[in-house]
Design an enzyme around this catalytic site. Sequence first.
Site, PDB file in Angstrom:
ATOM      1  N   SER A 160       0.817  -1.206   0.000  1.00 19.24           N
ATOM      2  CA  SER A 160       0.000   0.000   0.000  1.00 19.24           C
ATOM      3  C   SER A 160       0.862   1.273   0.000  1.00 19.24           C
ATOM      4  O   SER A 160       1.599   1.487  -0.949  1.00 19.24           O
ATOM      5  CB  SER A 160      -0.950  -0.076   1.199  1.00 19.24           C
ATOM      6  OG  SER A 160      -1.898   0.945   1.126  1.00 19.24           O
ATOM      7  N   ASP A 327      -9.874  -4.953  -4.022  1.00 14.89           N
ATOM      8  CA  ASP A 327      -9.151  -3.908  -3.292  1.00 14.89           C
ATOM      9  C   ASP A 327      -9.960  -2.614  -3.367  1.00 14.89           C
ATOM     10  O   ASP A 327     -10.183  -2.071  -4.446  1.00 14.89           O
ATOM     11  CB  ASP A 327      -7.761  -3.718  -3.925  1.00 14.89           C
ATOM     12  CG  ASP A 327      -6.843  -2.878  -3.075  1.00 14.89           C
ATOM     13  OD1 ASP A 327      -7.327  -1.894  -2.485  1.00 14.89           O
ATOM     14  OD2 ASP A 327      -5.641  -3.202  -2.992  1.00 14.89           O
ATOM     15  N   HIS A 358      -7.535  -5.466   0.035  1.00 18.12           N
ATOM     16  CA  HIS A 358      -6.358  -4.642   0.317  1.00 18.12           C
ATOM     17  C   HIS A 358      -5.536  -5.146   1.514  1.00 18.12           C
ATOM     18  O   HIS A 358      -4.325  -5.268   1.452  1.00 18.12           O
ATOM     19  CB  HIS A 358      -6.831  -3.212   0.580  1.00 18.12           C
ATOM     20  CG  HIS A 358      -5.740  -2.205   0.629  1.00 18.12           C
ATOM     21  ND1 HIS A 358      -5.069  -1.789  -0.488  1.00 18.12           N
ATOM     22  CD2 HIS A 358      -5.189  -1.536   1.664  1.00 18.12           C
ATOM     23  CE1 HIS A 358      -4.147  -0.898  -0.155  1.00 18.12           C
ATOM     24  NE2 HIS A 358      -4.199  -0.733   1.145  1.00 18.12           N
TER      25      HIS A 358
END
Length: 385
Positions: A160, A327, A358
């Site tokens: 991320s 996600d 995610h």
Amino acid sequence: MQFIFFGLLCLISKLVNNPEWKSDGRIRSHGYPAERHTVTTQDGYVLTLFRIPYSHKLQNQNAKRPAVLLQHGLFSNSDAWLCSGPDNSLAYLLADAGYDVWLGNARGNNYSKKNKMVSVNSPKFWHFDWHEIGTIDIPAMIDYILEETGQSQVHYAGHSQGTTVYLVMLSERPEYNAKIKSGHLLAPCAFFEHAPSMAFKLFAPALGNPYNAFSKGLVDKEFLPFTLGISPLLDLFCGDRTKYYRSFTDYYKNSNMSSLAVLRKTHFAGNSNNQVLHYMQLWISKKFRQYDWGLEKNRELYGQDMPPDYDLSKITAATHAYTAHNDDKCGPQDVETLVSSFPHLIEHHRIPLESFSHLDFITAINMKELVNDLVVKRINLYEGR
Ligand SMILES: *[C@@H]1O[C@H](CO)[C@@H](O)[C@H](O)[C@H]1NC(C)=O
Ligand SMILES: *[C@@H]1O[C@H](CO)[C@@H](O)[C@H](O)[C@H]1NC(C)=O
């Protein structure tokens, strides 16, 4: 009144705080050697790196061990790479594959909440976002690791925000391409135009606008400064809430409940509001570009009305992207934009499970087979193993 209340919360949380919760204690509790290093950046931030120098299972302390740097996401810290334990988490799997594993901590999280020149109580301390983490912190960590190990390159994996800072580093400081042997982007985040997460729809119109009163009020401040004290307490009173998450949403379908519990204990780890505001700006601008300070300051800082884009064509290091269908932050459409703006990307691997989300890159029960084994295999290829 409020302050007394929060003060009490923090005091109680200190009493229940357990040293085993820190990354090095956590690593040692599984039998692995652990080290703690600090790196001071040119602007004074003191960053903590944790290290698993070798695996006690291999006893390979005298063998050649290529270095790997793992960088956590937003709201997070190095504990994210450890929370599913030695059989599943990437940090341990890499150590067991013969690597020298380093866990970074970005400025502002509670392992890196110190500056030699500025007090954490000053807005100056919080005047940064992931642009500075990418252009200053990660390069400082890499240089330190290379110096310490005598190697000339590191492998990198980020989750991320840990992928955003990689993209920022290599486009803004392209000389670092030569120091990366391979890069592995888990849930890569650069474009947010189509982000399905409600957080963007609810907050971005205000927070992503540099002229908005709310965003002006939040800038250069710590994000939710009291949560460090509150989260252990929530745990105490609210017990195991995570088992209810599954019934709410598909998002937690693959989650390992005990690793979510670890995340709950160690997060929010601390960051600047500016990191959040900058992401919100990208939702509005549909671009991957530097922080928007408003017309006047943009002209002064950048010499133009709008902030400049990050130029992904400057990224030449061997980079692999691993992305998820479900996600909600860095969704499939925005990943397509990233892939088409990234000419030297070596591989885009979509995880072949519709429900993969995610956070699953850090907490899923099936992340070893679906993600981590692939990452280790790719890194092995670069090492001729
Ligand atoms: C779930 O996480 C715990 C640690 O939090 C770990 O011990 C366990 O192996 C994990 N299980 C799976 C299937 O990932
Ligand atoms: C950071 O915060 C987490 C969560 O409260 C805690 O477990 C950890 O020990 C803290 N680390 C430091 C260095 O204070």
